[in-house]
Design a protein around this motif. Sequence first.
Motif, short mmCIF file in Angstrom:
data_model
loop_
_atom_site.label_atom_id
_atom_site.label_comp_id
_atom_site.label_asym_id
_atom_site.label_seq_id
_atom_site.Cartn_x
_atom_site.Cartn_y
_atom_site.Cartn_z
N ILE A 184 0.84 -1.20 0.00
CA ILE A 184 0.00 0.00 0.00
C ILE A 184 0.87 1.25 0.00
CG2 ILE A 184 -1.73 1.29 1.32
CD1 ILE A 184 -2.64 -1.54 2.38
N GLU A 185 1.91 1.23 0.81
CA GLU A 185 2.80 2.39 0.89
C GLU A 185 3.50 2.67 -0.45
OE1 GLU A 185 5.16 1.22 4.24
OE2 GLU A 185 3.85 2.29 5.65
N VAL A 186 3.97 1.62 -1.10
CA VAL A 186 4.64 1.79 -2.40
C VAL A 186 3.66 2.30 -3.44
CG1 VAL A 186 5.76 0.54 -4.30
CG2 VAL A 186 6.46 0.11 -1.94
N MET A 187 2.44 1.79 -3.43
CA MET A 187 1.43 2.23 -4.39
C MET A 187 1.13 3.72 -4.20
SD MET A 187 -2.54 1.04 -4.79
CE MET A 187 -3.00 1.83 -3.27
N ILE A 188 0.90 4.14 -2.97
CA ILE A 188 0.59 5.55 -2.70
C ILE A 188 1.76 6.45 -3.08
CG2 ILE A 188 0.11 7.23 -0.86
CD1 ILE A 188 -2.35 5.57 -1.64
N GLU A 189 2.97 6.05 -2.74
CA GLU A 189 4.15 6.85 -3.10
C GLU A 189 4.31 6.94 -4.61
OE1 GLU A 189 5.95 8.82 -1.08
OE2 GLU A 189 4.52 8.16 0.44
N GLY A 190 3.95 5.87 -5.32
CA GLY A 190 4.00 5.90 -6.78
C GLY A 190 3.04 6.92 -7.37
N TYR A 191 1.83 6.96 -6.82
CA TYR A 191 0.86 7.96 -7.28
C TYR A 191 1.32 9.38 -6.96
CZ TYR A 191 -2.70 4.49 -8.51
OH TYR A 191 -3.39 3.47 -9.10
N LYS A 192 1.88 9.56 -5.76
CA LYS A 192 2.37 10.89 -5.39
C LYS A 192 3.52 11.33 -6.29
CE LYS A 192 2.96 11.35 -0.85
NZ LYS A 192 3.12 11.04 0.59
N LYS A 193 4.43 10.43 -6.59
CA LYS A 193 5.56 10.77 -7.46
C LYS A 193 5.08 11.07 -8.87
CE LYS A 193 10.03 10.97 -8.00
NZ LYS A 193 10.80 12.03 -7.37
N SER A 194 4.12 10.31 -9.36
CA SER A 194 3.57 10.55 -10.69
C SER A 194 2.90 11.92 -10.76
CB SER A 194 2.55 9.46 -11.03
OG SER A 194 1.91 9.73 -12.25
N ASN A 195 2.14 12.27 -9.72
CA ASN A 195 1.49 13.57 -9.68
C ASN A 195 2.53 14.69 -9.69
OD1 ASN A 195 -0.88 15.39 -9.16
ND2 ASN A 195 0.29 15.76 -7.30
N GLU A 196 3.58 14.51 -8.92
CA GLU A 196 4.65 15.52 -8.86
C GLU A 196 5.29 15.73 -10.24
OE1 GLU A 196 8.94 16.15 -6.64
OE2 GLU A 196 7.54 14.66 -5.85
N GLN A 197 5.53 14.64 -10.95
CA GLN A 197 6.13 14.76 -12.28
C GLN A 197 5.18 15.43 -13.26
OE1 GLN A 197 7.70 10.97 -13.50
NE2 GLN A 197 9.19 10.93 -11.85
N GLU A 198 3.90 15.12 -13.17
CA GLU A 198 2.93 15.77 -14.05
C GLU A 198 2.87 17.27 -13.78
OE1 GLU A 198 -0.93 13.99 -14.48
OE2 GLU A 198 -0.07 11.98 -14.48
N LEU A 199 2.94 17.63 -12.50
CA LEU A 199 2.92 19.06 -12.15
C LEU A 199 4.15 19.78 -12.69
CD1 LEU A 199 1.57 19.02 -8.49
CD2 LEU A 199 0.45 19.97 -10.51
N ARG A 200 5.29 19.12 -12.64
CA ARG A 200 6.52 19.74 -13.16
C ARG A 200 6.39 20.09 -14.64
NH1 ARG A 200 10.56 15.57 -11.24
NH2 ARG A 200 10.39 15.86 -9.01
N HIS A 201 5.67 19.25 -15.37
CA HIS A 201 5.54 19.45 -16.81
C HIS A 201 4.37 20.36 -17.19
CE1 HIS A 201 8.08 15.83 -16.69
NE2 HIS A 201 8.65 16.41 -17.72
N ASN A 202 3.57 20.74 -16.21
CA ASN A 202 2.42 21.59 -16.46
C ASN A 202 2.89 23.05 -16.61
OD1 ASN A 202 0.12 23.27 -16.18
ND2 ASN A 202 -0.96 21.62 -15.14
#
Length: 87
Positions: free
Chosen positions: A31-49
Motif C-alpha cells: 500500500i505504501e509503495v502504491m501511494i508513493e507511486g501515485y504521489k511521485k507521478s502527480n509531482e512529475q505531471e505538475l513539473r511538466h504543467n
Amino acid sequence: MKTLEYIFANALCFDLLNKENCGAKIQKSTIEVMIEGYKKSNEQELRHNTQLSLEQKEKYKQLYDNMADSIKECYLEHLRMQGRLVE
C-alpha cells in the motif's frame, strides 16, 4: 504521458483489488509503495504543467499528498480492523 511510477502504482492497485475481493491478507508495504507511486507521478505531471504557477503547483502537490496519505491511513486502519493487514 503516464509515468512509470503511475503504471506501477496502477498494477499494485489492481493487485490490491483482487486481494480485497478474495479476502486475502495485504502487505502494508504494498500500500505504501502504491501511494508513493501515485504521489511521485502527480509531482512529475505538475513539473511538466506549463499552465500553473509555481505557487499553484506547490499548493496542489501538498493537497494531493495530504489526500493520498489520508487515504492510505484510512485503508490501513480498515485492514487492521478486519485482521487482514500484514505489518
